[in-house]
Design a protein around this motif. Structure first.
Motif, short mmCIF file in Angstrom:
data_model
loop_
_atom_site.label_atom_id
_atom_site.label_comp_id
_atom_site.label_asym_id
_atom_site.label_seq_id
_atom_site.Cartn_x
_atom_site.Cartn_y
_atom_site.Cartn_z
N ILE A 1 -74.71 -35.94 -41.26
CA ILE A 1 -74.46 -35.15 -42.30
C ILE A 1 -72.91 -34.53 -42.36
O ILE A 1 -72.05 -34.57 -43.19
CB ILE A 1 -75.53 -34.06 -42.98
N ASP A 2 -72.90 -34.02 -41.20
CA ASP A 2 -71.51 -33.12 -40.86
C ASP A 2 -70.12 -34.24 -40.71
O ASP A 2 -69.27 -34.03 -41.36
CB ASP A 2 -71.53 -32.30 -39.55
N SER A 3 -70.66 -35.35 -40.22
CA SER A 3 -69.75 -36.46 -39.90
C SER A 3 -69.17 -36.87 -41.17
O SER A 3 -68.20 -37.16 -41.61
CB SER A 3 -70.03 -37.54 -39.09
N LEU A 4 -70.35 -37.08 -42.29
CA LEU A 4 -69.91 -37.50 -43.62
C LEU A 4 -69.09 -36.50 -44.47
O LEU A 4 -68.33 -36.90 -45.30
CB LEU A 4 -71.29 -38.10 -44.39
N GLU A 5 -69.78 -35.31 -44.33
CA GLU A 5 -69.11 -34.38 -45.41
C GLU A 5 -67.82 -33.92 -44.86
O GLU A 5 -66.94 -33.45 -45.78
CB GLU A 5 -70.03 -33.15 -45.21
N ASN A 6 -67.45 -33.86 -43.35
CA ASN A 6 -66.31 -33.55 -43.11
C ASN A 6 -65.60 -34.56 -42.30
O ASN A 6 -65.62 -34.40 -40.94
CB ASN A 6 -66.36 -32.14 -42.41
N PRO A 7 -65.37 -35.52 -42.67
CA PRO A 7 -65.02 -36.94 -41.58
C PRO A 7 -63.66 -36.65 -40.79
O PRO A 7 -63.64 -37.12 -39.74
CB PRO A 7 -64.66 -37.83 -42.62
N LEU A 8 -62.86 -35.67 -40.95
CA LEU A 8 -61.68 -35.30 -40.21
C LEU A 8 -61.94 -34.17 -39.33
O LEU A 8 -61.05 -33.70 -38.44
CB LEU A 8 -60.36 -34.96 -41.02
N ALA A 9 -63.02 -33.65 -39.36
CA ALA A 9 -63.18 -32.43 -38.40
C ALA A 9 -64.09 -32.62 -37.15
O ALA A 9 -64.98 -33.67 -37.17
CB ALA A 9 -64.22 -31.30 -39.14
N PRO A 10 -63.69 -32.13 -36.13
CA PRO A 10 -64.33 -32.71 -34.92
C PRO A 10 -65.92 -32.25 -35.12
O PRO A 10 -66.23 -31.20 -35.45
CB PRO A 10 -63.50 -31.97 -33.78
N MET B 1 -71.23 -46.36 -44.40
CA MET B 1 -72.39 -47.18 -44.64
C MET B 1 -73.35 -47.22 -43.56
O MET B 1 -74.71 -46.79 -44.00
CB MET B 1 -72.12 -48.62 -45.12
N ALA B 2 -73.09 -47.41 -42.52
CA ALA B 2 -73.83 -47.31 -41.21
C ALA B 2 -74.47 -45.87 -41.02
O ALA B 2 -75.71 -45.63 -40.54
CB ALA B 2 -73.19 -47.67 -39.85
N ALA B 3 -73.72 -44.88 -41.26
CA ALA B 3 -74.06 -43.26 -41.35
C ALA B 3 -75.15 -43.27 -42.22
O ALA B 3 -76.44 -42.49 -42.09
CB ALA B 3 -73.09 -42.56 -41.34
N MET B 4 -75.01 -43.56 -43.52
CA MET B 4 -75.92 -43.43 -44.54
C MET B 4 -77.44 -44.28 -44.42
O MET B 4 -78.38 -43.69 -44.52
CB MET B 4 -75.44 -43.73 -45.99
N ARG B 5 -77.23 -45.63 -43.58
CA ARG B 5 -78.32 -46.05 -43.50
C ARG B 5 -79.16 -45.34 -42.37
O ARG B 5 -80.34 -45.22 -42.54
CB ARG B 5 -78.00 -47.44 -43.05
N ALA B 6 -78.38 -45.00 -41.24
CA ALA B 6 -79.28 -44.17 -40.34
C ALA B 6 -79.83 -42.95 -40.75
O ALA B 6 -80.80 -42.73 -40.31
CB ALA B 6 -78.10 -43.93 -39.15
#
Length: 102
Positions: A72-81, A45-50
């Motif tokens: 966007i990268d962190s939301l699309e691939n949450p387990l990837a560094p 939620m915080a990432a989408m607001r940001a």
């Protein structure tokens, strides 16, 4: 100390000399924003607001565009560094350059 998205975006809107420097600023902004989140915050939620807050200015500022790319990268691939790094130490003009950037 908490910064929040508004201060982070304000700091990212600065003069960048190159695409490399904009990428460094964007990564630093992401790390600052991430560190400012409360421990119990929902990251998604915080990432989408940001992202919603940053999206209107990402076309005109390369550092903000890099910040948005990381979100966007962190939301699309949450387990990837994420590809994050601190800037390499080097001389950047000292006090005179800082005064000129204001």
């Amino acid at each position: 100390m908490t910064f929040g998205i508004d201060l982070t975006l304000h700091q990212l809107q600065s003069r960048t000399d190159s695409a490399e420097r904009a990428k460094e600023y964007g990564q630093l902004g992401y790390m600052q924003w991430l560190g400012s989140l409360p421990a119990d915050a929902c990251y998604r939620m915080a990432a989408m607001r940001a992202y919603a807050t940053a999206k209107p200015i990402m076309r005109t500022d390369p550092a903000v565009a890099e910040f948005c790319r990381l979100l966007i990268d962190s939301l699309e691939n949450p387990l990837a560094p994420l590809d994050l790094a601190l800037p390499k130490p080097r001389r950047r003009g000292g006090a005179r350059e800082r005064r000129m950037s204001l």
